[in-house]
Design an enzyme around this catalytic site. Structure first.
Site, short mmCIF file in Angstrom:
data_model
loop_
_atom_site.label_atom_id
_atom_site.label_comp_id
_atom_site.label_asym_id
_atom_site.label_seq_id
_atom_site.Cartn_x
_atom_site.Cartn_y
_atom_site.Cartn_z
N CYS A 162 -6.16 5.87 7.54
CA CYS A 162 -5.51 4.81 6.77
C CYS A 162 -4.49 4.14 7.68
CB CYS A 162 -4.85 5.39 5.53
SG CYS A 162 -3.89 4.21 4.58
N ASN A 197 -7.12 10.39 -0.61
CA ASN A 197 -7.16 9.24 -1.51
C ASN A 197 -6.54 9.59 -2.85
OD1 ASN A 197 -8.35 7.10 -0.02
ND2 ASN A 197 -10.37 8.06 -0.24
N ASN A 237 -15.42 0.87 2.02
CA ASN A 237 -14.38 -0.05 1.58
C ASN A 237 -14.94 -1.46 1.67
OD1 ASN A 237 -11.95 1.89 1.46
ND2 ASN A 237 -12.78 2.24 3.50
N ASN A 290 0.89 -1.16 0.00
CA ASN A 290 0.00 0.00 0.00
C ASN A 290 0.93 1.22 0.00
OD1 ASN A 290 -2.83 0.78 2.22
ND2 ASN A 290 -2.58 1.15 0.05
N CYS A 325 -4.75 -3.09 2.99
CA CYS A 325 -5.49 -1.98 3.60
C CYS A 325 -5.46 -2.20 5.11
CB CYS A 325 -6.93 -1.94 3.09
SG CYS A 325 -7.96 -0.71 3.92
N THR A 352 -6.79 -0.45 7.83
CA THR A 352 -8.07 -0.44 8.55
C THR A 352 -8.94 -1.60 8.09
OG1 THR A 352 -8.93 1.16 6.92
CG2 THR A 352 -8.09 2.05 9.02
#
Length: 266
Positions: free
Chosen positions: A76, A67, A176, A14, A204, A206
């Site tokens: 994030c 984002n 999400n 990420n 990701c 979270t």
């Protein structure tokens, strides 16, 4: 034209653009952030973060997250670990750092040159959705969680895009979307479609936190320590559960590494 000094970091694949905005960082427009995150004509990233001075007593800095579509967004988890590493490279704080973000105050610890352990916010109990097979949980960002026995065969892009904009999530700007395969006791595999990126990301933070908490709640109530496999690497989620079924002392541990730094004209 603006000259932007930046650093790029990644946490389990990420990836993020980091800007030191404590003093004279340029004010970026939404189209400019989108252009910087664009992978063919820009730097390329899942998002952009600014490290700012914090007005909260006891905090080393403030994290602001955007984002890849250029819009300011919620917390994030992988980004939180990366900005802590960035702060350390800037000489801010000690081995344990404290910062504020959109969802509140976080503490993070640098474990070594690669791993960072980030304290996430306390969360409520997962909400079972009307379809009877999925759950919703806010872990700093909104997350839909669905279990599957065939994670590798899923069309995450198509399914994620459909669920992300479902009418029941419209009031929160969409959600999400996480697909979870249970691989064993305390072991899960997760793939995530992220809003704002509008695509599957390699990890990701979270999202894997939500996946671990939901797996505990509905599949493995005796487990409080999960190893989570993502496309970009392995993360670890540990937590405690209260008597009312909510969660506290949630920690997300994983890599946070600098990829490169430079200057770009936009």
């Amino acid at each position: 034209m603006k000259n932007v000094r930046f650093a790029k970091y990644q946490g389990a694949g990420n990836d993020f653009i980091l800007l030191d905005a404590r003093h004279d960082a340029p004010a970026l427009t939404r189209p400019e952030i989108r252009a910087l995150c664009e992978r063919r004509f820009g730097i390329g990233a899942d998002g952009l973060m600014t490290l700012e001075n914090s007005a909260t007593p006891g905090c080393d800095f403030r994290m602001r997250y955007y984002n890849a579509d250029g819009g300011e967004s919620t917390m994030c988890g992988n980004g939180g670990r990366c900005i802590v590493r960035f702060a350390d490279h800037l000489g801010i704080g000690g081995r344990v750092k404290r910062f504020d973000s959109s969802d509140g105050i976080h503490t993070a610890e640098l474990l070594d040159d690669r791993l960072v352990r980030l304290q996430m916010i306390d969360t409520g109990a997962p909400e079972k959705l009307a379809d009877g097979r999925s759950w919703f949980l806010f872990t700093g960002s909104p997350h839909y969680v669905e279990f599957t026995d065939r994670l590798d065969g899923l069309d995450v892009e198509r399914l994620g895009a459909t669920i992300r904009r479902r009418a029941d999530f419209e009031s929160i700007g969409g959600t999400n979307v996480n697909f979870v395969e249970v691989a064993g006791e305390g072991r899960i595999r997760v793939r995530t479609f992220e809003r704002g990126v509008e695509a599957e990301t390699w990890a990701c933070g979270t999202g894997v936190t939500a996946a671990a908490l939901v797996t505990h709640a509905v599949r493995q109530p005796a487990c409080f320590d999960f190893t989570v496999e993502t496309r970009g690497g392995v993360l670890r989620v540990t937590f405690a559960e209260t008597a009312t079924g909510t969660f506290s002392d949630t920690r997300l541990t994983g890599p946070a590494e600098r990829v490169f730094e430079g200057e770009i004209e936009i």
